[in-house]
Scaffold this active site. Structure first.
Site, PDB file in Angstrom:
ATOM      1  CB  ALA A 109      -0.898  -0.006   1.235  1.00  0.00           C
ATOM      2  CD  GLU A 167      -7.466 -13.755   3.851  1.00  0.00           C
ATOM      3  OE1 GLU A 167      -8.372 -13.371   4.622  1.00  0.00           O
ATOM      4  OE2 GLU A 167      -7.085 -14.929   3.787  1.00  0.00           O
ATOM      5  CB  CYS A 212      -9.963  -7.209   8.165  1.00  0.00           C
ATOM      6  SG  CYS A 212      -8.623  -8.294   8.641  1.00  0.00           S
TER       7      CYS A 212
HETATM    8  P1  NAD Z   1      -7.691  -0.903  -0.236  1.00  0.00           P
HETATM    9  O1  NAD Z   1      -8.593  -1.876  -0.905  1.00  0.00           O
HETATM   10  O2  NAD Z   1      -7.940   0.543  -0.482  1.00  0.00           O
HETATM   11  O3  NAD Z   1      -6.176  -1.149  -0.692  1.00  0.00           O
HETATM   12  C1  NAD Z   1      -5.532  -2.391  -0.523  1.00  0.00           C
HETATM   13  C2  NAD Z   1      -4.419  -2.505  -1.538  1.00  0.00           C
HETATM   14  O4  NAD Z   1      -4.982  -2.501  -2.844  1.00  0.00           O
HETATM   15  C3  NAD Z   1      -3.408  -1.357  -1.516  1.00  0.00           C
HETATM   16  O5  NAD Z   1      -2.134  -1.872  -1.846  1.00  0.00           O
HETATM   17  C4  NAD Z   1      -3.904  -0.453  -2.623  1.00  0.00           C
HETATM   18  O6  NAD Z   1      -2.884   0.352  -3.179  1.00  0.00           O
HETATM   19  C5  NAD Z   1      -4.399  -1.476  -3.620  1.00  0.00           C
HETATM   20  N1  NAD Z   1      -5.422  -0.963  -4.543  1.00  0.00           N
HETATM   21  C6  NAD Z   1      -6.340   0.013  -4.317  1.00  0.00           C
HETATM   22  N2  NAD Z   1      -7.104   0.180  -5.420  1.00  0.00           N
HETATM   23  C7  NAD Z   1      -6.666  -0.702  -6.341  1.00  0.00           C
HETATM   24  C8  NAD Z   1      -7.056  -1.015  -7.672  1.00  0.00           C
HETATM   25  N3  NAD Z   1      -8.064  -0.380  -8.283  1.00  0.00           N
HETATM   26  N4  NAD Z   1      -6.387  -1.992  -8.324  1.00  0.00           N
HETATM   27  C9  NAD Z   1      -5.385  -2.660  -7.714  1.00  0.00           C
HETATM   28  N5  NAD Z   1      -4.973  -2.414  -6.469  1.00  0.00           N
HETATM   29  C10 NAD Z   1      -5.605  -1.443  -5.778  1.00  0.00           C
HETATM   30  O7  NAD Z   1      -7.695  -1.264   1.303  1.00  0.00           O
HETATM   31  P2  NAD Z   1      -6.905  -0.546   2.475  1.00  0.00           P
HETATM   32  O8  NAD Z   1      -7.599   0.734   2.783  1.00  0.00           O
HETATM   33  O9  NAD Z   1      -5.429  -0.511   2.185  1.00  0.00           O
HETATM   34  O10 NAD Z   1      -7.105  -1.585   3.665  1.00  0.00           O
HETATM   35  C11 NAD Z   1      -8.227  -1.606   4.461  1.00  0.00           C
HETATM   36  C12 NAD Z   1      -9.164  -2.711   4.014  1.00  0.00           C
HETATM   37  O11 NAD Z   1      -8.456  -3.936   4.002  1.00  0.00           O
HETATM   38  C13 NAD Z   1     -10.306  -2.911   4.969  1.00  0.00           C
HETATM   39  O12 NAD Z   1     -11.498  -3.141   4.248  1.00  0.00           O
HETATM   40  C14 NAD Z   1      -9.914  -4.169   5.742  1.00  0.00           C
HETATM   41  O13 NAD Z   1     -10.972  -4.901   6.269  1.00  0.00           O
HETATM   42  C15 NAD Z   1      -9.194  -4.933   4.688  1.00  0.00           C
HETATM   43  N6  NAD Z   1      -8.299  -5.907   5.302  1.00  0.00           N
HETATM   44  C16 NAD Z   1      -8.630  -7.222   5.216  1.00  0.00           C
HETATM   45  C17 NAD Z   1      -7.813  -8.176   5.821  1.00  0.00           C
HETATM   46  C18 NAD Z   1      -8.166  -9.624   5.758  1.00  0.00           C
HETATM   47  O14 NAD Z   1      -7.293 -10.431   6.030  1.00  0.00           O
HETATM   48  N7  NAD Z   1      -9.378 -10.001   5.408  1.00  0.00           N
HETATM   49  C19 NAD Z   1      -6.661  -7.773   6.493  1.00  0.00           C
HETATM   50  C20 NAD Z   1      -6.354  -6.424   6.555  1.00  0.00           C
HETATM   51  C21 NAD Z   1      -7.172  -5.495   5.935  1.00  0.00           C
END
Ligand code: NAD
Length: 493
Positions: free
Chosen positions: A188, A262, A296
């Site tokens: 991220a 996830e 999460c």
């Molecule tokens: P996010 O979806 O905004 O981003 C996650 C990752 O995806 C980052 O590396 C981001 O740069 C990338 N990304 C964003 N848009 C993208 C796109 N269009 N194409 C490809 N990659 C893209 O999430 P966040 O804000 O970084 O994290 C918080 C979220 O993650 C919460 O919803 C949380 O519940 C979830 N989470 C889930 C787990 C699990 O194990 N289930 C663990 C931790 C966090």
């Protein structure tokens, strides 16, 4: 121990700022960069190379070129690289912890906890690397033979979120390395520094060039888009929000990629009247406040049996009110800032809407004035069952409490969500534990336990919380594929 500005500067100077492609740290092809900020002060911590689509393809070229020889490496050798990386992280535990505190905001004590938790995936998968069994059996007809071997899936794209900068990377890189996959890691952009240091540690542990490539970037889709369109990629493993996960699932369909997802959660925390209330409050604090609620697995809805709700809420609000907001490097801090201004404003909008709908703030209920994106630990009581805060992932230090009167009602309320990641259950009755757990539509249940993440356990969700599992023996299976060899009757020759 006081963290001095010199100590921070020295650590930040030791973090590689380039892209890791084919074993070398290099600048972005267009010379582009992006800044990483400290959420407690808003100040710039470091400036990293920002990978372009061309860099993404160079990373995939490297992963593809390394795949065949890496797949043939002895499992023991792959395991030993992981084990060395585990040892190196223990030696540098304080560096990893401080780096996470600086870029993500969590208090140092919590960051140390993540170093332990995150590095355990390397130790666990160093042990799993040599235990990826196949099988050999006779067909039911009694003549031909069945041989099944596990093979690495192939080059993987690993995309991680900002909230657990080390653990989300090790939970993917560990099993991929153990299984014999090569990879492109896209951390991220809010918290990439820990992944940069982790990748340097993996190289120091002896990982061959091209096996792990890291493309930090300000444009996430600029990396994932071209890589996922290339048929050499075989898998995408994503941790992040449900909307982005859904988009990636659609993108993955074009080349029928293996996927592990996830995604978000909306964990219910059930407290029955027979539970030990002090233990339940202790568990509630852990399930709610780990990572300032930015997890999460964070308890998102507290469902408490009516007869003990007032008592539970009073004790919980007392404990939440006693927490100390502060920059994570300060010894007294038990709650750090949220990741950015948008996150803080989203949390406050949910709280404000709940109060307008009739909820009452027993403690907290507002952002903290001044530097950084701090939000007061908050407990809301009398939250109406249709309030938005019970449906959305709060991702902040806010605990809405509602009540139930029967076990059936508790289960029905808990399951009334499109998410199904973690859930928590406090009761003294073991029969109830089995009965309720079986009916909870969640991938994970914490029974009288507020923290359940463990490298040896299968972590993951059902419904819109995702697909696949990380950790446990399931974790490595996500990176392997079964190949069946049908063998003609050896007696018929
Ligand atoms: P996010 O979806 O905004 O981003 C996650 C990752 O995806 C980052 O590396 C981001 O740069 C990338 N990304 C964003 N848009 C993208 C796109 N269009 N194409 C490809 N990659 C893209 O999430 P966040 O804000 O970084 O994290 C918080 C979220 O993650 C919460 O919803 C949380 O519940 C979830 N989470 C889930 C787990 C699990 O194990 N289930 C663990 C931790 C966090």
């Amino acid at each position: 121990m006081t963290i001095t500005p010199e100590r921070e500067a020295e650590l930040l100077a030791s973090v590689p700022t380039g892209l890791l492609i084919n074993g070398e740290w290099r600048d972005a092809s267009d010379g582009g960069t992006f800044d990483v900020h400290d959420p407690a002060t808003g100040k710039v911590l470091a400036t990293l190379a920002s990978a372009t689509s061309d860099d993404a393809m160079a990373a995939l070229d490297a992963a593809d070129a390394a795949q065949a020889s890496w797949a043939r490496t002895a499992p023991r050798e792959r395991g030993e690289i992981l084990r060395r990386a585990f040892d190196l992280i223990q030696e540098r535990a304080e560096d990893f912890a401080l780096l996470m505190t600086l870029e993500m905001g969590k208090p140092l004590a919590e960051a140390r906890g993540e170093v332990t938790y995150g590095s355990e995936f390397l130790r666990w998968f160093s042990e799993e690397a040599v235990r990826d069994y196949g099988r050999y059996l006779t067909t039911p007809e009694g003549k031909n033979k069945i041989l099944v071997q596990r093979k690495p899936v192939g080059p993987c794209l690993l995309i991680t979120p900002w909230n657990f900068p080390l653990a989300m990377a090790t939970r993917k890189v560990g099993p991929a390395v153990a299984a014999g996959c090569t990879m492109v890691l896209k951390p991220a952009k809010l918290t990439p520094l820990t992944s940069q240091l982790f990748a340097a540690t993996m190289m120091e542990a002896g990982l061959p060039a091209g096996v792990l490539n890291v493309t930090s970037s300000k444009s996430a889709s600029g990396i994932s888009g071209p890589i996922m369109q290339d048929p050499r990629l075989r898998k995408v493993s994503f941790t992040g929000s449900t909307p982005v996960g859904k988009q990636l699932l659609k993108d993955a369909a074009d080349n029928v990629l293996r996927t592990s997802m996830e995604l978000g959660g909306n964990a219910p925390f059930l407290v029955f009247a027979d539970a030990d209330l002090d233990k339940a409050v202790e568990g509630a604090m852990a399930a709610k406040m780990r990572n300032m609620g930015e997890a999460c697995t964070a308890a998102n809805r507290f469902l408490v049996e009516k007869s003990v709700a007032a008592d539970f809420t009073a004790k919980f609000a007392q404990a939440m009110g006693d927490l100390k907001l502060g920059r994570g490097t300060e010894d007294s801090s038990t709650v750090g800032p949220l990741i950015d201004g948008g996150a803080r404003d989203d949390v406050h909008a949910l709280v404000t809407a709940a109060i307008e709908a009739g909820a009452e703030a027993v403690t907290g209920g507002a952002p903290r004035e001044g530097d950084g994106y701090f939000y007061q630990p908050t407990v809301l009581s009398n939250v109406p069952n249709d309030a938005e805060i019970l449906r959305s992932e709060i991702f902040g230090p806010v605990a809405p409490v509602t009540t139930f009167e029967t076990e059936e009602e508790a289960i029905q309320l808990a399951n009334a969500s499109e998410y199904g990641l973690a859930s928590y259950l406090y009761t003294a009755d073991y029969n109830r534990m089995f009965r309720v757990s079986e009916q909870l539509e969640f991938g994970m249940v914490g029974f009288n336990a507020g923290v359940i993440s463990n490298a040896a356990a299968p972590f993951g969700g059902v419904k819109q919380s995702g697909l696949g599992r990380e950790g446990g023996s399931e974790g490595i299976a996500e990176y392997t594929t079964a190949q069946y060899i049908g063998i003609a009757d050896p007696y018929a020759v």
